[in-house]
Design a protein around this motif. Structure first.
Motif, PDB file in Angstrom:
ATOM      1  N   UNK A  73     -26.994 -45.461  31.583  1.00 44.22           N
ATOM      2  CA  UNK A  73     -26.388 -45.568  30.256  1.00 44.22           C
ATOM      3  C   UNK A  73     -25.240 -44.573  30.166  1.00 44.22           C
ATOM      4  N   UNK A  74     -24.251 -44.945  29.401  1.00 42.89           N
ATOM      5  CA  UNK A  74     -23.078 -44.101  29.244  1.00 42.89           C
ATOM      6  C   UNK A  74     -23.057 -43.589  27.814  1.00 42.89           C
ATOM      7  N   UNK A  75     -22.860 -42.301  27.669  1.00 47.10           N
ATOM      8  CA  UNK A  75     -22.730 -41.709  26.352  1.00 47.10           C
ATOM      9  C   UNK A  75     -21.274 -41.878  25.924  1.00 47.10           C
ATOM     10  N   UNK A  76     -21.004 -42.958  25.173  1.00 48.62           N
ATOM     11  CA  UNK A  76     -19.631 -43.298  24.815  1.00 48.62           C
ATOM     12  C   UNK A  76     -19.008 -42.263  23.893  1.00 48.62           C
ATOM     13  N   UNK A  77     -19.811 -41.639  23.070  1.00 52.88           N
ATOM     14  CA  UNK A  77     -19.304 -40.615  22.152  1.00 52.88           C
ATOM     15  C   UNK A  77     -18.785 -39.408  22.947  1.00 52.88           C
ATOM     16  N   UNK A  78     -19.566 -38.981  23.936  1.00 45.78           N
ATOM     17  CA  UNK A  78     -19.152 -37.869  24.782  1.00 45.78           C
ATOM     18  C   UNK A  78     -17.919 -38.242  25.599  1.00 45.78           C
ATOM     19  N   UNK A  79     -17.887 -39.456  26.115  1.00 46.75           N
ATOM     20  CA  UNK A  79     -16.742 -39.920  26.888  1.00 46.75           C
ATOM     21  C   UNK A  79     -15.477 -39.953  26.032  1.00 46.75           C
ATOM     22  N   UNK A  80     -15.596 -40.358  24.768  1.00 43.60           N
ATOM     23  CA  UNK A  80     -14.455 -40.376  23.857  1.00 43.60           C
ATOM     24  C   UNK A  80     -13.956 -38.956  23.589  1.00 43.60           C
ATOM     25  N   UNK A  81     -14.888 -38.016  23.437  1.00 42.27           N
ATOM     26  CA  UNK A  81     -14.491 -36.618  23.221  1.00 42.27           C
ATOM     27  C   UNK A  81     -13.769 -36.069  24.444  1.00 42.27           C
ATOM     28  N   UNK A  82     -14.262 -36.385  25.650  1.00 46.61           N
ATOM     29  CA  UNK A  82     -13.592 -35.938  26.875  1.00 46.61           C
ATOM     30  C   UNK A  82     -12.189 -36.529  26.982  1.00 46.61           C
ATOM     31  N   UNK A  83     -12.063 -37.809  26.643  1.00 48.83           N
ATOM     32  CA  UNK A  83     -10.743 -38.459  26.682  1.00 48.83           C
ATOM     33  C   UNK A  83      -9.801 -37.826  25.665  1.00 48.83           C
ATOM     34  N   UNK A  84     -10.320 -37.515  24.491  1.00 46.13           N
ATOM     35  CA  UNK A  84      -9.515 -36.872  23.461  1.00 46.13           C
ATOM     36  C   UNK A  84      -9.059 -35.484  23.914  1.00 46.13           C
ATOM     37  N   UNK A  85      -9.952 -34.749  24.595  1.00 52.57           N
ATOM     38  CA  UNK A  85      -9.573 -33.447  25.124  1.00 52.57           C
ATOM     39  C   UNK A  85      -8.480 -33.568  26.178  1.00 52.57           C
ATOM     40  N   UNK A  86      -8.543 -34.609  27.008  1.00 57.50           N
ATOM     41  CA  UNK A  86      -7.485 -34.821  27.994  1.00 57.50           C
ATOM     42  C   UNK A  86      -6.148 -35.087  27.313  1.00 57.50           C
ATOM     43  N   UNK A  87      -6.170 -35.838  26.221  1.00 55.67           N
ATOM     44  CA  UNK A  87      -4.947 -36.078  25.449  1.00 55.67           C
ATOM     45  C   UNK A  87      -4.436 -34.768  24.863  1.00 55.67           C
ATOM     46  N   UNK A  88      -5.347 -33.986  24.276  1.00 51.09           N
ATOM     47  CA  UNK A  88      -4.965 -32.681  23.716  1.00 51.09           C
ATOM     48  C   UNK A  88      -4.329 -31.792  24.783  1.00 51.09           C
TER      49      UNK A  88
END
Length: 148
Positions: A73-88
């Motif tokens: 299973x993938x924790x999509x919420x955590x993955x979205x936060x990681x992606x947002x941090x990469x954008x930041x």
């Protein structure tokens, strides 16, 4: 086999530290006379990331975080936060020189705290000012390092 979020994070940090080691390898290791070279801090960071990823791996195995027989299973919420941090981080790196350390780091710090769930205005407004200002003063006044 179900792989825990902790193990995914361990693998991600290990891969990131491997990439950083590969990129740091080409930096000169010695500086001028007795000064540390430009590769010193990156190597300290790479070693620290590698050690902490190994510790996290040991902890996840010790706590039996790997459960056999289930679908991943993938924790999509955590993955979205990681992606947002990469954008930041990309925006931070892009505007760092143009905007300057104090403003870009302060904005990055506030956005990171909001992304991580901090909602107390006193915390996400005052703490970035203190930390960013303190680091700026230490580097510019004590260490005599220019920061844009």
């Amino acid at each position: 086999m179900r792989i825990s979020t902790e193990l995914w994070l361990t693998l991600f940090v290990f891969a990131l530290s491997s990439l950083a080691a590969f990129l740091t390898y080409s930096l000169p290791t010695t500086g001028l006379s007795t000064e540390l070279g430009p590769a010193f801090f990156p190597w300290i960071t790479v070693i620290g990331m590698f050690l902490f990823s190994v510790l996290l791996l040991v902890r996840s195995i010790w706590n039996k975080q790997i459960v056999n027989g289930e679908t991943p299973s993938i924790n999509w919420k955590l993955l979205a936060k990681l992606a947002l941090f990469l954008v930041y981080m990309g925006l931070y790196a892009t505007f760092y020189v143009q905007v300057g350390y104090l403003i870009s780091t302060g904005i990055f710090f506030v956005l990171a705290m909001l992304t991580l769930g901090e909602r107390r205005p006193l915390h996400f407004l005052v703490i970035p000012l203190i930390v960013t200002g303190g680091v700026y003063l230490v580097f510019t006044q004590i260490l005599n390092v220019y920061i844009p």
